[in-house]
Design an enzyme around this catalytic site. Structure first.
Site, PDB file in Angstrom:
ATOM      1  N   ARG A  84       0.838  -1.192   0.000  1.00 21.67           N
ATOM      2  CA  ARG A  84       0.000   0.000   0.000  1.00 21.67           C
ATOM      3  C   ARG A  84       0.881   1.253   0.000  1.00 21.67           C
ATOM      4  O   ARG A  84       0.509   2.280  -0.569  1.00 21.67           O
ATOM      5  CB  ARG A  84      -0.915   0.005   1.216  1.00 21.67           C
ATOM      6  CG  ARG A  84      -2.067  -0.959   1.078  1.00 21.67           C
ATOM      7  CD  ARG A  84      -3.198  -0.231   0.410  1.00 21.67           C
ATOM      8  NE  ARG A  84      -4.132  -1.129  -0.233  1.00 21.67           N
ATOM      9  CZ  ARG A  84      -5.276  -1.522   0.274  1.00 21.67           C
ATOM     10  NH1 ARG A  84      -5.627  -1.112   1.473  1.00 21.67           N
ATOM     11  NH2 ARG A  84      -6.071  -2.305  -0.405  1.00 21.67           N
ATOM     12  N   ARG A 124      13.875  -6.128   4.654  1.00 25.17           N
ATOM     13  CA  ARG A 124      12.822  -7.082   5.051  1.00 25.17           C
ATOM     14  C   ARG A 124      11.529  -6.884   4.262  1.00 25.17           C
ATOM     15  O   ARG A 124      10.442  -7.216   4.753  1.00 25.17           O
ATOM     16  CB  ARG A 124      12.497  -6.988   6.539  1.00 25.17           C
ATOM     17  CG  ARG A 124      13.613  -7.484   7.427  1.00 25.17           C
ATOM     18  CD  ARG A 124      13.284  -7.272   8.882  1.00 25.17           C
ATOM     19  NE  ARG A 124      14.388  -7.720   9.701  1.00 25.17           N
ATOM     20  CZ  ARG A 124      14.317  -8.746  10.549  1.00 25.17           C
ATOM     21  NH1 ARG A 124      13.202  -9.424  10.689  1.00 25.17           N
ATOM     22  NH2 ARG A 124      15.370  -9.093  11.250  1.00 25.17           N
ATOM     23  N   ARG A 135      -0.635   7.667  10.691  1.00 18.94           N
ATOM     24  CA  ARG A 135      -0.986   6.295  10.322  1.00 18.94           C
ATOM     25  C   ARG A 135      -2.218   6.320   9.443  1.00 18.94           C
ATOM     26  O   ARG A 135      -3.184   7.063   9.724  1.00 18.94           O
ATOM     27  CB  ARG A 135      -1.252   5.479  11.596  1.00 18.94           C
ATOM     28  CG  ARG A 135      -2.034   4.213  11.369  1.00 18.94           C
ATOM     29  CD  ARG A 135      -1.964   3.226  12.496  1.00 18.94           C
ATOM     30  NE  ARG A 135      -3.057   2.281  12.464  1.00 18.94           N
ATOM     31  CZ  ARG A 135      -3.222   1.323  11.552  1.00 18.94           C
ATOM     32  NH1 ARG A 135      -2.345   1.177  10.563  1.00 18.94           N
ATOM     33  NH2 ARG A 135      -4.261   0.507  11.601  1.00 18.94           N
ATOM     34  N   ASP A 192     -14.319  -3.521   8.652  1.00 17.10           N
ATOM     35  CA  ASP A 192     -15.234  -4.575   9.105  1.00 17.10           C
ATOM     36  C   ASP A 192     -15.937  -4.090  10.375  1.00 17.10           C
ATOM     37  O   ASP A 192     -15.504  -3.127  10.995  1.00 17.10           O
ATOM     38  CB  ASP A 192     -14.500  -5.900   9.335  1.00 17.10           C
ATOM     39  CG  ASP A 192     -13.241  -5.722  10.155  1.00 17.10           C
ATOM     40  OD1 ASP A 192     -12.167  -5.551   9.561  1.00 17.10           O
ATOM     41  OD2 ASP A 192     -13.341  -5.729  11.389  1.00 17.10           O
ATOM     42  N   ARG A 235     -11.711  -1.384  -1.238  1.00 15.26           N
ATOM     43  CA  ARG A 235     -10.602  -1.113  -0.314  1.00 15.26           C
ATOM     44  C   ARG A 235      -9.635  -0.087  -0.879  1.00 15.26           C
ATOM     45  O   ARG A 235      -9.158   0.779  -0.164  1.00 15.26           O
ATOM     46  CB  ARG A 235      -9.873  -2.405   0.043  1.00 15.26           C
ATOM     47  CG  ARG A 235     -10.706  -3.186   1.036  1.00 15.26           C
ATOM     48  CD  ARG A 235     -10.141  -4.547   1.388  1.00 15.26           C
ATOM     49  NE  ARG A 235     -11.146  -5.254   2.139  1.00 15.26           N
ATOM     50  CZ  ARG A 235     -11.061  -5.583   3.416  1.00 15.26           C
ATOM     51  NH1 ARG A 235      -9.986  -5.312   4.096  1.00 15.26           N
ATOM     52  NH2 ARG A 235     -12.040  -6.210   4.027  1.00 15.26           N
TER      53      ARG A 235
END
Ligand code: HPA
Length: 234
Positions: A24, A43, A87, A204, A217
């Site tokens: 994303r 990573r 965030r 959800d 989404r």
């Protein structure tokens, strides 16, 4: 360089958007930023820096859960120059008046525990959002026409929760939604005098069991990126 971020000093912007999912981060950077450059892939945790309306912005994944977010946020703040951290993520609604697709701006974040517990020890610290970011995000979300809720959220350590009684208490106490990262982000921002906010979309619903269709989404995520960028540079 840090153990988890290979960017050179200066390659991370002061404003950082933090999605959980590194793919994303790539999509948001390629969609919304001018001249996005990959600055981290250690990573597989991707980070990109580019510009938005002339402002430098980094979009960096955090992984899921507070321990993972804590690693990236600590390094972005203390080794690099991140000062505004937003965030962007999903959450599960905990109140009947909230629907999937709604936007939640987390004014505060309750938790059972965070990675900062060892520092705060017996103190029940109240992690809260930066008010300037919160009010700017509220204006941006409303001008987009998103149904927006502002209030407390619950930052849980578990997705597969075996304690439904805790969720019931959160609902009873007016908590809007559950996610897994914001409380630690807010505590780190407080410790290092940064600005932080969590902009969340309801993916959800814990009470109705409704879920956001996969096809929706991407557009919900795009709305959050725009709200976060407008809030950061308001
Ligand atoms: N629990 C925790 N985190 C979440 C949820 C949930 O139900 N939905 C989206 N993020």
């Amino acid at each position: 360089m840090t153990p988890h971020i290979r960017a050179e000093p200066g390659e991370i912007a002061e404003t950082v958007l933090l999605p959980g999912d590194p793919l994303r981060a790539r999509w948001a950077a390629e969609t919304f930023l001018d001249a996005p450059q990959l600055v981290n892939d250690v990573r597989g945790m991707l980070g990109f820096t580019g510009t938005w309306r002339g402002h430098r912005v980094t979009i960096h994944g955090t992984g899921m859960g507070m321990p993972s977010l804590s690693i990236y946020a600590n390094e972005l703040i203390t080794t690099y120059s991140a000062r505004t951290l937003i965030r962007i993520g999903s959450c599960g609604a905990m109140q009947k008046h909230i629907a999937v697709r709604d936007v939640i701006l987390a004014m505060s974040a309750t938790s059972l525990s965070t990675p900062s517990r060892g520092i705060l020890r017996e103190m029940n610290f109240a992690p809260c959002a930066d008010f300037g970011l919160l009010s700017a995000a509220h204006a941006a979300a409303r001008s987009k026409g998103s149904t927006t809720h502002v209030g407390g959220i619950y930052s849980s350590d578990v997705f597969y929760d075996e304690r439904p009684d805790l969720n019931e208490q959160m609902t009873r106490h007016g908590i809007l939604a559950v996610e897994m990262e914001a409380a630690e982000l807010y505590i780190l921002a407080a410790r290092h005098r940064c600005r932080a906010l969590a902009v969340l979309t309801v993916s959800d619903h814990l009470l109705t069991h409704e879920a956001l269709p996969a096809s929706d989404r991407q557009s919900s995520f795009g709305d959050m990126v725009e709200i976060a960028l407008e809030a950061a540079f308001a």
